[in-house]
Enzyme design. Structure first.
Site, PDB file in Angstrom:
ATOM      1  N   GLU A 237      64.061   4.589 -54.135  1.00 54.24           N
ATOM      2  CA  GLU A 237      64.881   5.065 -55.268  1.00 54.24           C
ATOM      3  C   GLU A 237      66.201   4.303 -55.449  1.00 54.24           C
ATOM      4  O   GLU A 237      67.262   4.902 -55.594  1.00 54.24           O
ATOM      5  CB  GLU A 237      65.147   6.570 -55.122  1.00 54.24           C
ATOM      6  CG  GLU A 237      63.865   7.370 -55.079  1.00 54.24           C
ATOM      7  CD  GLU A 237      64.084   8.865 -54.827  1.00 54.24           C
ATOM      8  OE1 GLU A 237      65.239   9.312 -54.853  1.00 54.24           O
ATOM      9  OE2 GLU A 237      63.084   9.569 -54.605  1.00 54.24           O
TER      10      GLU A 237
ATOM     11  N   ASN B 113      59.653   1.951 -53.216  1.00 51.08           N
ATOM     12  CA  ASN B 113      59.124   3.241 -53.678  1.00 51.08           C
ATOM     13  C   ASN B 113      60.099   3.896 -54.655  1.00 51.08           C
ATOM     14  O   ASN B 113      61.313   3.951 -54.400  1.00 51.08           O
ATOM     15  CB  ASN B 113      58.958   4.149 -52.438  1.00 51.08           C
ATOM     16  CG  ASN B 113      58.185   5.414 -52.708  1.00 51.08           C
ATOM     17  OD1 ASN B 113      57.093   5.366 -53.281  1.00 51.08           O
ATOM     18  ND2 ASN B 113      58.718   6.550 -52.304  1.00 51.08           N
TER      19      ASN B 113
ATOM     20  N   HIS C 139      55.675  11.964 -59.260  1.00 49.18           N
ATOM     21  CA  HIS C 139      55.993  13.382 -59.460  1.00 49.18           C
ATOM     22  C   HIS C 139      55.924  13.601 -60.970  1.00 49.18           C
ATOM     23  O   HIS C 139      56.937  13.540 -61.671  1.00 49.18           O
ATOM     24  CB  HIS C 139      57.389  13.703 -58.920  1.00 49.18           C
ATOM     25  CG  HIS C 139      57.504  13.538 -57.441  1.00 49.18           C
ATOM     26  ND1 HIS C 139      56.834  14.349 -56.553  1.00 49.18           N
ATOM     27  CD2 HIS C 139      58.204  12.646 -56.690  1.00 49.18           C
ATOM     28  CE1 HIS C 139      57.123  13.971 -55.318  1.00 49.18           C
ATOM     29  NE2 HIS C 139      57.944  12.946 -55.372  1.00 49.18           N
TER      30      HIS C 139
ATOM     31  N   GLU D 129      53.490   9.868 -53.847  1.00 50.33           N
ATOM     32  CA  GLU D 129      54.015  11.242 -53.775  1.00 50.33           C
ATOM     33  C   GLU D 129      53.457  12.098 -54.913  1.00 50.33           C
ATOM     34  O   GLU D 129      54.176  12.872 -55.548  1.00 50.33           O
ATOM     35  CB  GLU D 129      55.554  11.231 -53.830  1.00 50.33           C
ATOM     36  CG  GLU D 129      56.190  10.362 -52.764  1.00 50.33           C
ATOM     37  CD  GLU D 129      57.711  10.458 -52.704  1.00 50.33           C
ATOM     38  OE1 GLU D 129      58.294  11.386 -53.307  1.00 50.33           O
ATOM     39  OE2 GLU D 129      58.324   9.594 -52.045  1.00 50.33           O
TER      40      GLU D 129
ATOM     41  N   ASP E 157      52.193  14.776 -57.235  1.00 51.36           N
ATOM     42  CA  ASP E 157      52.034  16.223 -57.443  1.00 51.36           C
ATOM     43  C   ASP E 157      52.133  16.491 -58.936  1.00 51.36           C
ATOM     44  O   ASP E 157      52.764  15.733 -59.684  1.00 51.36           O
ATOM     45  CB  ASP E 157      53.003  17.088 -56.620  1.00 51.36           C
ATOM     46  CG  ASP E 157      54.463  16.708 -56.740  1.00 51.36           C
ATOM     47  OD1 ASP E 157      54.832  15.999 -57.698  1.00 51.36           O
ATOM     48  OD2 ASP E 157      55.255  17.140 -55.879  1.00 51.36           O
TER      49      ASP E 157
END
Ligand code: G3I
Length: 406
Positions: A196, A236, A272, A301, A303
């Site tokens: 990030e 990432n 996400h 990641e 979801d």
């Protein structure tokens, strides 16, 4: 990388001795707001259901990971975190589901900077070692997360208070990466090296950027490669699958790295995402940009929450979906399937770093805190509150089996 398909221990532990993952578990009470009466899914691809934990299905396959030739991963809580897989009431049941369905784990928290180097020069590896050793003992690989992340909570206090010039700062980044990556060298498959570091406007104005400019990113990648030549190194980030400017900033860094032989193997798309956004077309176009550069693509990641407090489609609190209805569970199944199908369509075999979901079961999703301050439920994952597979798990399997997303 460890080959899950030949793990003898798994065969002993797996299969339908695991009630939860075979649709026959009983489990404990569902969480608040969870619809324990919604019973079986209306999924046409499911062959049964269990009613104890809300919506569940009987999967048409035995082992999710066996459907893919690349890592199928899950992030886990460990050490003394709530819902740890290493201790406490949910640990054993979680491990059984993990061993049945996943070929890779990612520590959700315990390998972040503040946990591994709480005092300058003093590394604390006990908890991470226990987790990594557990995974390896079961033939499960590890995607390690994360060597460098600016997030306030993850930066140890000594680092926040560090007084030094740019070179001194770069040295502490190098020391952290070298200390951690060398310790786990040969035992982890890959690293999120830097997490990030960008915003839509360019480099994120983090503590690290303020102290070192963008150079800390390169320093971290170089140190990681020097410490562990065998691990794949990923940058990432989130919100890079929606064709917003952030991905272009990341790619400009990648292009610069490649031109100057700074080591990097792939891009981690956190994903996400939401039920309605980004579009599958935008996800494909974003993955394609990384593929075009010959880098690996890893969904790190994934979801997909039912509620979206940000865009008004399921606005909180007025339109909060307090129940995971069979209809919503089916929509979620379709969405998971389409995302995985997009990955398979765009990313060629040799560039598939894998797909990891961010959390094993809905009871342990970070989104309950992030969206609702733990006052409401959310259902963004593949397994329900009682660790039974949801239609979403079937959706991932359908995509991996090359079946139509329904
Ligand atoms: O372990 C303590 C527990 O003892 C205590 O009772 C509880 C009270 O608040 O806190 C627990 O620690 C929490 C920890 O998660 C473990 O559950 C921290 O407060 C909480 O801040 C921490 O949140 C994590 C967050 O990163 C910040 O590090 C989430 O679990 C984790 O899912 C999230 O993961 C990030 C990725 O690293 C990077 N990408 C985004 C993703 C979601 O934010």
């Amino acid at each position: 990388m460890v080959n899950r398909k030949f793990t003898v221990l798994f065969l002993l532990l797996g299969g339908c001795t695991i009630l939860a993952a075979c649709g026959g578990g009983s489990g404990s009470n569902p969480g608040p707001g969870y619809d324990s009466s919604s019973g079986s899914s209306s999924s046409s691809s499911s062959s049964g259901s269990s009613s104890s934990g809300g919506i569940s299905v009987s999967l048409t396959f035995e082992n999710l990971y066996a459907l893919a030739e690349f890592p199928i991963g899950v992030s886990v809580s460990a050490a003394n975190e709530p819902y740890s897989i290493m201790q406490g009431e949910w640990s054993e049941a979680q491990r059984q589901v993990i061993e049945q369905h996943f070929s890779s784990i990612t520590p959700g928290n315990i390998m972040k900077m503040s946990y591994l180097q709480p005092v300058q020069g003093q590394f604390t590896f006990e908890n991470a070692d226990a987790l990594v050793n557990y995974a390896l003992s079961r033939g499960i690989g590890v995607h390690a997360h994360t060597l460098v992340w600016h997030s306030d909570y993850q930066v140890p206090d000594w680092m926040k208070n560090f007084n030094g010039d740019k070179d001194a700062w770069l040295q502490i980044i190098e020391d952290h990466v070298a200390g951690v990556a060398s310790h786990f060298a040969g035992r982890v498959d890959s690293w999120d090296v830097v997490n990030e570091a960008f915003e839509d406007s360019g480099y994120r104005d983090s503590l690290f950027y303020q102290k070192m400019g963008a150079d800390y990113i390169e320093t971290a990648f170089v140190a990681a490669r020097a410490a562990d030549a065998g691990a794949d190194l990923y940058y990432n980030d989130y919100s890079i699958s929606s064709q917003q400017p952030k991905l272009d900033h990341v790619l400009a860094m990648v292009d610069d790295f490649k031109e100057r032989d700074v080591p990097i193997d792939g891009i981690g798309f956190q994903m996400h995402i939401h039920m309605g956004s980004p579009s599958i077309a935008n996800i494909k176009a974003s993955l394609q940009k990384v593929v075009d550069r010959g880098l690996k693509v890893k969904i790190t990641e994934l979801d997909i929450p039912i509620n979206n407090p940000f865009d008004g489609s399921y606005s909180y609190p007025d339109n909060y979906q307090a129940v995971l209805t069979p209809e919503l569970a089916e929509q979620q199944k379709l969405r998971f399937c389409e995302v995985v199908a997009a990955y398979l369509e765009v990313v060629p075999t040799h560039l598939r770093g894998g797909i990891t979901v961010w959390g094993l079961f809905d009871r342990d999703t970070w989104l309950k805190q992030a969206f609702f301050d733990n006052n409401h439920e959310e259902w963004p994952l593949l397994f329900n509150h009682d660790l039974e597979p949801k239609p979403a798990a079937q959706g991932v399997g359908d995509a991996l089996m090359g079946e139509e997303c329904l």
